[in-house]
Each structure stands twice: as structure tokens, then as C-alpha cells.
Design a protein around this motif. Structure first.
Motif, PDB file in Angstrom:
ATOM      1  N   ASN A 100       0.854  -1.190   0.000  1.00  0.00           N
ATOM      2  CA  ASN A 100       0.000   0.000   0.000  1.00  0.00           C
ATOM      3  C   ASN A 100       0.890   1.240   0.000  1.00  0.00           C
ATOM      4  OD1 ASN A 100      -2.113   1.755   0.125  1.00  0.00           O
ATOM      5  ND2 ASN A 100      -2.970   1.029   2.055  1.00  0.00           N
TER       6      ASN A 100
ATOM      7  N   TYR B 269      -4.747   0.501   6.234  1.00  0.00           N
ATOM      8  CA  TYR B 269      -4.812  -0.851   5.666  1.00  0.00           C
ATOM      9  C   TYR B 269      -3.399  -1.340   5.389  1.00  0.00           C
ATOM     10  CZ  TYR B 269      -9.682   0.388   5.274  1.00  0.00           C
ATOM     11  OH  TYR B 269     -10.956   0.775   5.579  1.00  0.00           O
TER      12      TYR B 269
ATOM     13  N   CYS C 165      -9.189  -1.334  -5.042  1.00  0.00           N
ATOM     14  CA  CYS C 165      -8.660  -0.001  -4.760  1.00  0.00           C
ATOM     15  C   CYS C 165      -8.574   0.839  -6.033  1.00  0.00           C
ATOM     16  CB  CYS C 165      -7.293  -0.110  -4.076  1.00  0.00           C
ATOM     17  SG  CYS C 165      -6.627   1.481  -3.619  1.00  0.00           S
TER      18      CYS C 165
ATOM     19  N   MET D 276     -11.057   3.379  -6.724  1.00  0.00           N
ATOM     20  CA  MET D 276     -10.995   4.655  -6.011  1.00  0.00           C
ATOM     21  C   MET D 276      -9.618   5.303  -6.206  1.00  0.00           C
ATOM     22  SD  MET D 276     -13.949   5.305  -4.695  1.00  0.00           S
ATOM     23  CE  MET D 276     -15.150   4.464  -5.696  1.00  0.00           C
ATOM     24  N   ASN D 277      -8.692   5.108  -5.260  1.00  0.00           N
ATOM     25  CA  ASN D 277      -7.427   5.837  -5.340  1.00  0.00           C
ATOM     26  C   ASN D 277      -6.286   5.081  -6.015  1.00  0.00           C
ATOM     27  OD1 ASN D 277      -8.628   7.924  -4.098  1.00  0.00           O
ATOM     28  ND2 ASN D 277      -7.421   7.868  -2.231  1.00  0.00           N
TER      29      ASN D 277
ATOM     30  N   MET E  59      -0.663   7.669  -1.227  1.00  0.00           N
ATOM     31  CA  MET E  59      -1.776   7.747  -2.179  1.00  0.00           C
ATOM     32  C   MET E  59      -3.083   7.274  -1.554  1.00  0.00           C
ATOM     33  SD  MET E  59       0.089   6.146  -5.486  1.00  0.00           S
ATOM     34  CE  MET E  59      -1.327   5.959  -6.547  1.00  0.00           C
ATOM     35  N   CYS E  60      -2.994   6.713  -0.373  1.00  0.00           N
ATOM     36  CA  CYS E  60      -4.170   6.086   0.252  1.00  0.00           C
ATOM     37  C   CYS E  60      -5.024   7.143   0.947  1.00  0.00           C
ATOM     38  CB  CYS E  60      -3.702   5.036   1.248  1.00  0.00           C
ATOM     39  SG  CYS E  60      -5.046   4.217   2.118  1.00  0.00           S
ATOM     40  N   GLY E  61      -6.334   6.958   0.869  1.00  0.00           N
ATOM     41  CA  GLY E  61      -7.240   7.904   1.514  1.00  0.00           C
ATOM     42  C   GLY E  61      -7.580   7.524   2.939  1.00  0.00           C
ATOM     43  N   PHE E  62      -7.016   6.403   3.439  1.00  0.00           N
ATOM     44  CA  PHE E  62      -7.346   5.891   4.782  1.00  0.00           C
ATOM     45  C   PHE E  62      -8.874   5.835   4.923  1.00  0.00           C
ATOM     46  CE2 PHE E  62      -3.073   7.372   4.927  1.00  0.00           C
ATOM     47  CZ  PHE E  62      -2.421   6.484   5.766  1.00  0.00           C
ATOM     48  N   CYS E  63      -9.490   5.375   3.852  1.00  0.00           N
ATOM     49  CA  CYS E  63     -10.946   5.434   3.720  1.00  0.00           C
ATOM     50  C   CYS E  63     -11.653   4.533   4.726  1.00  0.00           C
ATOM     51  CB  CYS E  63     -11.349   4.986   2.322  1.00  0.00           C
ATOM     52  SG  CYS E  63     -10.307   5.630   1.013  1.00  0.00           S
TER      53      CYS E  63
ATOM     54  N   CYS F  32     -13.112   1.154   2.325  1.00  0.00           N
ATOM     55  CA  CYS F  32     -11.993   0.829   1.433  1.00  0.00           C
ATOM     56  C   CYS F  32     -12.484  -0.219   0.444  1.00  0.00           C
ATOM     57  CB  CYS F  32     -10.824   0.287   2.250  1.00  0.00           C
ATOM     58  SG  CYS F  32      -9.507  -0.401   1.234  1.00  0.00           S
ATOM     59  N   THR F  33     -12.456   0.136  -0.825  1.00  0.00           N
ATOM     60  CA  THR F  33     -12.951  -0.800  -1.837  1.00  0.00           C
ATOM     61  C   THR F  33     -11.930  -1.902  -2.118  1.00  0.00           C
ATOM     62  OG1 THR F  33     -12.258   0.872  -3.428  1.00  0.00           O
ATOM     63  CG2 THR F  33     -14.615   0.701  -2.995  1.00  0.00           C
ATOM     64  N   GLY F  34     -10.728  -1.764  -1.566  1.00  0.00           N
ATOM     65  CA  GLY F  34      -9.760  -2.856  -1.641  1.00  0.00           C
ATOM     66  C   GLY F  34      -9.987  -3.850  -0.512  1.00  0.00           C
TER      67      GLY F  34
ATOM     68  N   SER G  26      -4.097   2.942  -4.563  1.00  0.00           N
ATOM     69  CA  SER G  26      -2.849   2.962  -3.783  1.00  0.00           C
ATOM     70  C   SER G  26      -2.283   1.562  -3.554  1.00  0.00           C
ATOM     71  CB  SER G  26      -3.079   3.651  -2.437  1.00  0.00           C
ATOM     72  OG  SER G  26      -3.955   2.897  -1.632  1.00  0.00           O
ATOM     73  N   LEU G  27      -3.091   0.521  -3.745  1.00  0.00           N
ATOM     74  CA  LEU G  27      -2.597  -0.848  -3.555  1.00  0.00           C
ATOM     75  C   LEU G  27      -2.000  -1.362  -4.864  1.00  0.00           C
ATOM     76  CD1 LEU G  27      -5.625  -2.368  -1.562  1.00  0.00           C
ATOM     77  CD2 LEU G  27      -3.410  -1.704  -0.633  1.00  0.00           C
TER      78      LEU G  27
HETATM   79  S1  SF4 Z   1      -9.566   2.036  -1.326  1.00  0.00           S
HETATM   80 FE1  SF4 Z   1      -7.398   2.280  -1.679  1.00  0.00          FE
HETATM   81  S2  SF4 Z   1      -7.113   4.386  -1.141  1.00  0.00           S
HETATM   82 FE2  SF4 Z   1      -8.972   3.801  -0.162  1.00  0.00          FE
HETATM   83  S3  SF4 Z   1      -8.340   3.061   1.882  1.00  0.00           S
HETATM   84 FE3  SF4 Z   1      -8.418   1.323   0.520  1.00  0.00          FE
HETATM   85  S4  SF4 Z   1      -6.316   1.107  -0.054  1.00  0.00           S
HETATM   86 FE4  SF4 Z   1      -6.533   3.173   0.671  1.00  0.00          FE
END
Ligand code: SF4
Ligand code: SF4
Ligand code: SF4
Lengths: 374, 256
Positions: free
Chosen positions: B76, B128, B145, B148-149, B80-84, B87-89, B151-152
Motif C-alpha cells: 500500500n 490498511y 482499490c 478509487m485511489n 496515495m491512500c485515503g485511509f478510507c 476501502c474498496t480494496g 494505492s494498492l
Molecule cells: S480504497 Fe485504496 S485508497 Fe482507499 S483506503 Fe483502501 S487502499 Fe486506501
């Protein structure tokens, strides 16, 4: 790392034997096995070959699977991408190509037509999609809005707003309150005020027409009112100033639309986090918001691209364009390569109530009207 | 001994035999591979790595590695991660609730660890991380992920990789995403991640220099080292990508 030097097989090569060697020839006659000895020998050979084959299949470095895992792990987005056709209440009536590599935002022009920003350009079109004006900018513009009389054009860049007159001359630059963290993503104009959504600062800034900063709706202002701050996980943060004099701001990380007075006082919020069609999907949606003349909302989402209608209270009503309208239907696979990923949609509503969807993947403005509309 | 335990004993022995054979074969191949690789590059040793900008999450990284548990792992990029919270990942597309119940998790092995970080003015943020030993490199979370962003992303873990002469995944990779890279480089960042590291490194430097000037104190050495590390990572990627660009202008195949 296993490439440490080991015994060098080149040193283990057998010494070549010259054919004209003086060594006595081996004249031992070959012993041919017969009877039970032969059967045992061949059984042994077959056994060894079998074991070797088993080892090869297990290891299988020639391309087949080496372990016992299923061969595919893809996420199943079919439930999200397929929609009930009865919920699609709009039809596409036109698609206007835009000559730009990267399209970023669309805005309706109050006296008809629309404008698109992208690359390092502002392009203006009439209602039939014919280009009427092109203005070159110094850096990539991110968003655009028009003053009500359409005589002034406001264009957002990373950390500044430029104001152009109708002829394309730059008249003013707004940068008060904007800093190196700024990432301007949306603009809205109401009467003499310009509202600027800054994803970097997670704030909406209000300017007067001269570029003086009047107000900042930021974390501090929101917390004062007992509200959660704007959560902006990616650079999509939309603001809308509609004719009803209410400011609406998308709080993407909260999957909601928040309403404010023009002085930044909270009026309410709506929106539901859900992967179902009624809600907003994933970590940060919707990415764009607009309003129909009758007060209903139009939203666009990313990830699972879709455009939907909500009534004036925020209740889901219908679908304008389902995900299939924006994705390559030949593959249900999610594209993870940045260079191939779908661009993010934007929406606007023109003077005639037509919904304009900026489709950056097809480099077009796609026009939708209600099915019932003739 | 009952029949069942006898059978399971037999199965265990069979599995042991198969594993012994497989392991022996893999070690022999890896050793030979390692040897040949060692011979091939006269200078710095080369290792396999995959380019996340070419990866399509086809699943082959999980299934084609010669190891039982693939040496390819998920990473990760926190910048770049939104710490959402959603998290769609991490979550299955049709999650029932936003909690850590197995049915809600997308990862087939439960290798993503969701840790609450903070609640800031009403919003909860989560970190994550990947439990590497149980990640099989299937890229399901990478796909999620990417919605969305993004980052993974996947990378080969060189602590696990046998550095086979011919990486079995590279051979099967549909987009030829595998490269031989110098061991000291070890990673191939997403271009977007490299850009983020570059920006963060430069910004950190600007800030610590300004702070030092304003307060008349020494530059914060720890922060400076962190910034330099980020800039060096970004620079290694820039140089590597430029060399690839040059290579691809003159020749087609991406296997190096
Ligand atoms: S979807 Fe991607 S950007 Fe959002 S929290 Fe999960 S790993 Fe991070
Ligand atoms: S979904 Fe696959 S790649 Fe991601 S953490 Fe789990 S096992 Fe690893
Ligand atoms: S080099 Fe070998 S061990 Fe490493 S990832 Fe490729 S197949 Fe797996």
C-alpha cells in the motif's frame, strides 16, 4: 536472493576424450538383459519416468499452475454494474466531440450552450455542439463557471482562479487564501459571489467579484457548528450554487451532499453510503453535482461510473446513464493500470434542462433528456 | 489406529513425498537459476520485479509462482491512500456491513489488516496494511482499490523470491510486466506513486528549511533524511523508466 555463487558446473564438465586416443578400446561385449531381468529393468525405467513426470507436474515451471489455488480472483462487480432497465428514465440524444486530449470539466452557459476545460484550453460551444470560442491558458485548468449574465468566465487552476471577459481577455486573478496545498476542483457563481472548492485545503472559499476573500468554510467553521469536516480522499470535491440561493457542497468522503446558506451556515445534508444504486459507492462519491430547473439533483460517480437523479429531498429517483454507458462492455474486468483507467465524469444542466455529461474517455459531451420528453 | 487416521497418515506421507519432490525440484531449479543469473550479470546482481503500471491483476501472480505461497505480495502506497472508511480494496463489493467479518472482506486469505487510526471531526480513518506471509498476490484488493485511489499494488518480495532463472510468472504474464532490475533498486513504483514521493520529498524539504530559517535552529536531520529517501526512491524510478523508454524505442521485448 539465491544467486550466490555456487559450484560452477563448468568445472564439473567431463574431460573430452579424443577420438584418436591411444587408450585401449573397451571391448567388453554389451550384456543384453533377457526374461525377468528385462521386465524388472523396464518396470524400473517406467517408475523413474513416472516419478519424474509427477515432479514436473507438481513444479511445472513451464507455465501451468504451481500451487492449488483457483485461477481467478477478480472482484465481482456485476451486481453493481447491472441495473434495472425500468429505472433508466433518460435517453442520450446527442454526443458532441471535443477536440482535447484531457477533458476535465463542463459548465452550462447561462444564455445557452456550454463550455469545456481541459489540456491548456477553454472551449465554448453553442447548443448544437458547434465550437464558438477557444481560449488558451498558461497551465491546465481544472474547472469553470459563468457569471449569470455570461459576460464573465471564471476558470480554476491548481491554486488560483482566473476571471476572463467574454472576449477571452484575462481581467483578474483570485488567489487570496489559496496556498501550496490548494487543489481547486470546482467553482460556482451566485450573484456577485464566486465559491471555490479547494480539495487540498478541504474548504470552500467565498470571494466577491473583485477577488476579495469573504469567507472560508473549512474544518474550523464546520466544527464550530458541530459538523464533520470535509473528507476529500481524492481530488474530486464539487460545489453548486443554485438559483434557490442555497450552496451545496459534496462531502465525498462522507458520501453526502451538504447544504449551506451563502454565509456558510449548515442547513442539512443527505446521501447514503452504499454500493446499491440508491447510495453513493466506495470511499468518495459523488464526484459531480448539478441541479435540474425543477430542483432535482443530478449526480455523477466514479469507480462504478453512473449518473443518477435524486429528488429535492435527496431521495433516489432514477438513472440517467448506467455504468454500461461508460465502460467497455466487452470486458467486465476492472482496469487497474493508471494509463488505461477510465477518466472521471462531470455533469452540468443547460438552459433547456438537458443533462450534459462530460465523458473524458470518449472525449465527448453526451446529452441526455428524460424518456418522456419529446 | 482407526481407518480415518490411517488414511490421513497415508495422505500426509503422500503430501510429504510430493512436497519433498516439489521442494527438491524447486530448490534445484532455483539454485541453477540463481547460478546462471549470477553468471549473466557481471556487475550488480539482478532480481525479478514487476511493473505495477503494466499489471492487469490477471491472477497469474498467485497461481504461477513456483512457491506454494507466491513471492508476489500486495503493498500500500500510504501517500496515495485515503485511509478510507469504505476501502474498496478491503471490502467485498456487496459487503453486508462495514466491519471486519470475513464475509465482508474481499481478500480471499484475510491478509489485509484494517486498523482504526483516528476520528477527526466526525469521520473515522483506517489504515490498511498487508499481512505479507498470508498474502498470495492475487490482486483482488488491487482491483478494488483501483476503483478509487489505486494505492494498492503488487511487487515481488525479495525476501521470499527464489530469483528463478526464468520466473514462471514472467513467462505467464499476459502484459510482460516482469523485468530484471538491479538488486539495489528492488522495487518498481507506480509512476503516480513516484510523483507523489517526489512532491512529498520536495515539500518536506521546503518546510524544514523554512522552519529552520524562521526559528534560527538546525535543520531537522531525521525529517531531512526521510525527505531524501523519498526523493531517492522517486529518482531511481525516473532513471529506470527513462532507461526502459530508451530501450523500447530501439527494441521490442520487455524481458531484460
Ligand atoms: S480504497 Fe485504496 S485508497 Fe482507499 S483506503 Fe483502501 S487502499 Fe486506501
Ligand atoms: S486480496 Fe490478494 S493481493 Fe490483496 S492482500 Fe489479499 S491475498 Fe494479497
Ligand atoms: S522468480 Fe520464481 S520465486 Fe520469484 S516470483 Fe518468479 S516464480 Fe516466484
Amino acid at each position: 536472493m539465491t544467486n550466490s555463487p555456487m559450484s560452477d558446473p563448468r568445472h564439473d564438465r567431463p574431460t573430452p576424450v579424443s577420438s584418436n586416443s591411444d587408450a585401449p578400446a573397451d571391448v567388453t561385449p554389451i550384456q543384453v538383459m533377457t526374461g525377468s531381468k528385462s521386465a524388472i529393468f523396464w518396470a524400473g525405467v517406467v517408475f523413474i519416468a513416472g516419478v519424474a513426470l509427477f515432479a514436473v507436474i507438481q513444479v511445472d515451471s513451464w507455465g501451468e499452475r504451481a500451487n492449488r489455488l483457483p485461477s481467478r480472483f477478480s472482484l465481482d462487480t456485476s451486481e453493481l454494474t447491472s441495473v434495472d432497465a425500468a429505472q433508466v428514465a433518460y435517453k442520450e440524444i446527442a454526443a458532441y466531440p471535443v477536440e482535447m486530449e484531457t477533458l476535465r470539466a463542463v459548465a452550462a452557459i447561462p444564455d445557452g450552450g456550454f463550455a469545456v476545460v481541459g489540456d491548456v484550453e477553454i472551449q465554448r460551444f453553442d447548443e448544437s455542439g458547434r465550437k464558438t470560442q477557444q481560449i488558451t491558458t498558461d497551465s491546465p485548468p481544472t474547472c469553470i463557471a459563468f457569471a449569470l449574465d455570461a459576460n464573465l468566465i471564471y476558470v480554476g487552476f491548481a491554486a488560483a482562479v482566473h476571471c476572463y471577459d467574454a472576449g477571452g481577455e484575462r481581467r483578474a486573478v483570485f488567489n487570496e487564501g489559496l496556498n501550496e496545498d490548494s487543489m481547486i476542483t470546482s467553482l460556482a457563481v451566485f450573484e456577485d459571489n464566486v465559491f471555490v472548492a479547494d480539495a487540498g485545503q478541504r474548504a470552500v472559499l467565498k470571494f466577491d467579484s473583485e477577488g476579495e476573500l469573504l469567507l472560508k468554510i473549512d474544518e474550523e467553521k464546520k466544527v464550530e457548528q458541530g459538523l464533520r469536516s470535509f473528507v476529500v480522499p481524492s481530488a474530486h470535491f464539487d460545489v453548486l450554487a443554485a438559483d434557490d440561493g442555497v450552496l451545496r457542497v459534496v462531502n465525498p468522503g462522507a458520501r453526502s451532499i451538504e447544504a449551506f446558506t451563502l454565509e456558510g451556515d449548515a442547513l442539512g445534508a443527505w446521501g447514503e453510503t452504499s454500493s446499491a444504486i440508491e447510495g453513493f459507492f466506495g470511499c468518495c462519491n459523488p464526484v459531480a453535482l448539478s441541479m435540474l430547473p425543477d430542483g432535482r439533483f443530478v449526480t455523477a460517480e466514479k469507480g462504478i461510473p453512473r449518473v443518477k437523479i435524486y429528488d429535492s429531498n435527496g431521495t433516489f429517483e432514477s438513472i440517467v446513464a448506467p455504468p454500461a454507458a461508460f465502460t467497455n462492455e466487452s470486458t467486465a474486468k476492472i482496469e487497474i493500470r493508471d494509463s488505461q483507467r477510465n477518466g472521471v465524469l462531470d455533469v452540468a444542466v443547460d438552459r433547456d434542462g438537458r443533462i450534459l455529461v462530460l465523458d473524458p474517455n470518449r472525449q465527448t459531451i453526451r446529452v441526455f433528456i428524460e424518456n418522456s420528453h419529446e | 489406529m482407526d481407518t480415518n487416521s490411517f488414511d490421513s497418515g497415508k495422505q500426509d506421507r503422500r503430501r510429504f513425498m510430493a512436497d519433498a519432490l516439489r521442494t527438491g525440484g524447486v530448490v534445484a531449479m532455483a539454485s541453477a537459476g540463481g547460478f546462471l543469473v549470477g553468471r549473466r550479470s557481471e556487475g550488480e546482481p539482478m532480481v525479478w520485479q514487476l511493473d505495477p503500471d503494466r499489471c492487469t491483476a490477471c491472477g497469474n501472480c498467485a497461481t504461477h509462482c513456483v512457491l506454494d505461497v507466491s513471492a508476489v505480495k500486495c503493498y500500500n502506497c500510504f501517500d496515495m491512500c485515503g485511509f478510507c472508511d469504505v476501502c474498496t480494496g478491503y471490502f467485498e463489493m456487496n459487503y453486508k456491513s462495514l466491519d471486519t467479518a470475513a464475509e465482508n472482506q474481499a481478500c480471499p486469505t484475510g491478509a489485509i489488516v484494517r486498523k482504526f487510526v483516528e476520528e477527526k471531526s466526525g469521520q473515522r480513518f483506517y489504515e490498511y496494511t498487508i499481512d505479507e506471509p498470508i498474502c498470495i498476490g492475487c490482486a483482488k484488493c488491487v482491483e478494488g482499490c483501483a476503483l478509487m485511489n489505486g494505492s494498492l499494488y503488487l511487487q515481488i518480495d525479495h525476501q521470499k523470491c527464489l530469483n528463478c532463472n526464468e520466473c514462471a510468472i514472467a513467462t505467464a504474464c499476459p502484459t510482460e510486466a516482469f523485468y530484471r532490475i538491479p538488486q539495489s533498486q528492488s522495487e518498481i513504483l507506480k509512476e503516480r506513486a513516484a510523483a507523489v514521493y517526489q512532491a512529498r520529498g520536495s515539500q518536506t524539504k521546503r518546510v524544514i528549511e523554512r522552519d529552520a530559517e524562521q526559528t534560527g535552529t538546525e535543520i531537522d536531520q531525521v525529517k531531512e533524511a526521510e525527505a531524501n529517501e523519498l526523493l531517492a526512491r522517486a529518482e531511481r524510478q525516473r532513471v529506470w523508466r527513462a532507461s526502459q523508454q530508451k530501450g523500447s524505442d530501439s527494441q521490442e521485448p520487455s524481458f531484460q
